[in-house]
Design a protein around this motif. Structure first.
Motif, PDB file in Angstrom:
ATOM      1  N   ILE A  27      60.815  52.540  55.219  1.00 53.96           N
ATOM      2  CA  ILE A  27      61.775  51.466  55.509  1.00 53.96           C
ATOM      3  C   ILE A  27      62.581  51.123  54.270  1.00 53.96           C
ATOM      4  O   ILE A  27      63.803  50.927  54.328  1.00 53.96           O
ATOM      5  CB  ILE A  27      61.036  50.218  56.042  1.00 53.96           C
ATOM      6  CG1 ILE A  27      60.400  50.517  57.397  1.00 53.96           C
ATOM      7  CG2 ILE A  27      62.003  49.042  56.184  1.00 53.96           C
ATOM      8  CD1 ILE A  27      59.516  49.406  57.906  1.00 53.96           C
ATOM      9  N   SER A  74      66.466  51.778  54.320  1.00 58.09           N
ATOM     10  CA  SER A  74      67.205  50.510  54.324  1.00 58.09           C
ATOM     11  C   SER A  74      68.080  50.378  53.087  1.00 58.09           C
ATOM     12  O   SER A  74      69.193  49.861  53.151  1.00 58.09           O
ATOM     13  CB  SER A  74      66.238  49.321  54.414  1.00 58.09           C
ATOM     14  OG  SER A  74      65.554  49.309  55.648  1.00 58.09           O
ATOM     15  N   GLY A 112      65.761  44.977  55.836  1.00 60.49           N
ATOM     16  CA  GLY A 112      64.751  46.022  55.698  1.00 60.49           C
ATOM     17  C   GLY A 112      64.232  46.122  54.285  1.00 60.49           C
ATOM     18  O   GLY A 112      63.027  46.297  54.058  1.00 60.49           O
TER      19      GLY A 112
END
Length: 293
Positions: A109, A113, A121
């Motif tokens: 993530i 992100s 995120g």
């Protein structure tokens, strides 16, 4: 692959069901909602709202023939699994809330992100990784460097200082990188040399002006310093830091040494005992200049 409200995977065929953007990477299709993607990601917001007149956008025809789906090829910076974690997070955040996810999922993530400018995120991954008991220092250092997280670089280097470089695995060395590994080895050696010098050569005491027997006072100081119950033991048996040793000196009274001589000597020792922290800080500052943009 199971079917979710937030995306649909297909091999060769595609069912839209009102989802109007298809993300494609390595033969895998992720069918998603345009507006939600734009709202979450600065990267996709720019890509999907600003037309490129020099490159027409390819489309896939829906199975019912009523609508088209914009096909967006995804960069190959990440694996299909990392993309799955990323899309699962931004389209199904409720499923991530109850428990701390695995380190690998959080790293996926954070990586995706950061690249796709999903601030929520990045914040989520950073928060839970910092609280994770299984987030190893070499990985924290690598990700701190990759994503300009200066606090992670500092904290991880401090933790790595407690691991002799000879005990590190090849995987750890690869994560840390050649320059950082060399800096770590040199810093560990410099700190060890400093601690050895303190242990072998007790600091010269500072005497009060009215101390009548400085030679006897110094003998008491030297003898007490080299006892395992004193600073020598704190340095090598308990492996306390210089700052921790300095705090313990307030409660340490060498036998027969005058109180004022002890106080003056311990006060002057702060710089010597905290020198190892300065050595580490200097090494971290140099690394940050090299690896953190």
């Amino acid at each position: 692959m199971s079917r979710h409200d937030w995306l649909y995977f297909a091999d060769g065929t595609l069912t839209l069901q009102a989802r109007d953007v298809t993300l494609a990477v390595d033969g895998t299709l992720f069918n998603v909602y345009r507006h939600h993607l734009i709202a979450k990601s600065g990267f996709f917001s720019g890509m999907l709202t600003l037309p490129n007149p020099n490159q027409p956008t390819p489309t896939l025809k829906a199975s019912n023939g009523t609508s088209d789906s914009t096909v967006v090829p995804l960069p190959r910076n990440f694996t299909t699994v990392e993309y799955e974690k990323f899309l699962n997070f931004i389209f199904n955040i409720a499923s991530w809330s109850p428990d701390i996810p695995l380190v690998a999922d959080l790293c996926a993530i954070l990586k995706t992100s950061h690249f796709f400018a999903v601030e929520s995120g990045v914040e989520y991954a950073v928060h839970f990784l910092e609280a994770h008991a299984n987030f190893p220092a070499p990985l924290q250092f690598r990700m701190g460097c990759d994503y300009s997280l200066v606090d992670w670089v500092t904290a991880a280097f401090d933790d790595l200082m407690a691991i002799p470089v000879n005990d590190m695995t090849p995987e750890d060395e690869e994560l840390i990188g050649d320059k950082a590994f060399r800096a770590l080895a040199l810093t560990q050696a410099e700190v060890t040399d400093h601690r050895m010098s303190l242990a072998v050569c007790p600091p010269v005491p500072t005497h009060a002006t009215w101390c009548r027997n400085q030679e006897y006072c110094q003998t008491q100081w030297d003898n007490a310093w080299t006892l395992m119950a004193g600073p020598l033991g704190w340095l090598f048996k308990e492996e306390l830091s210089g700052a921790e040793i300095y705090k313990k000196l307030d409660l340490w009274v060498p036998a027969a040494m005058t109180g004022e001589c002890r106080f003056l000597t311990c006060t002057r020792l702060e710089l010597d005992l905290t020198k190892e922290e300065l050595i580490i800080d200097r090494a971290v500052a140099a690394l940050i200049k090299l690896v953190v943009v």
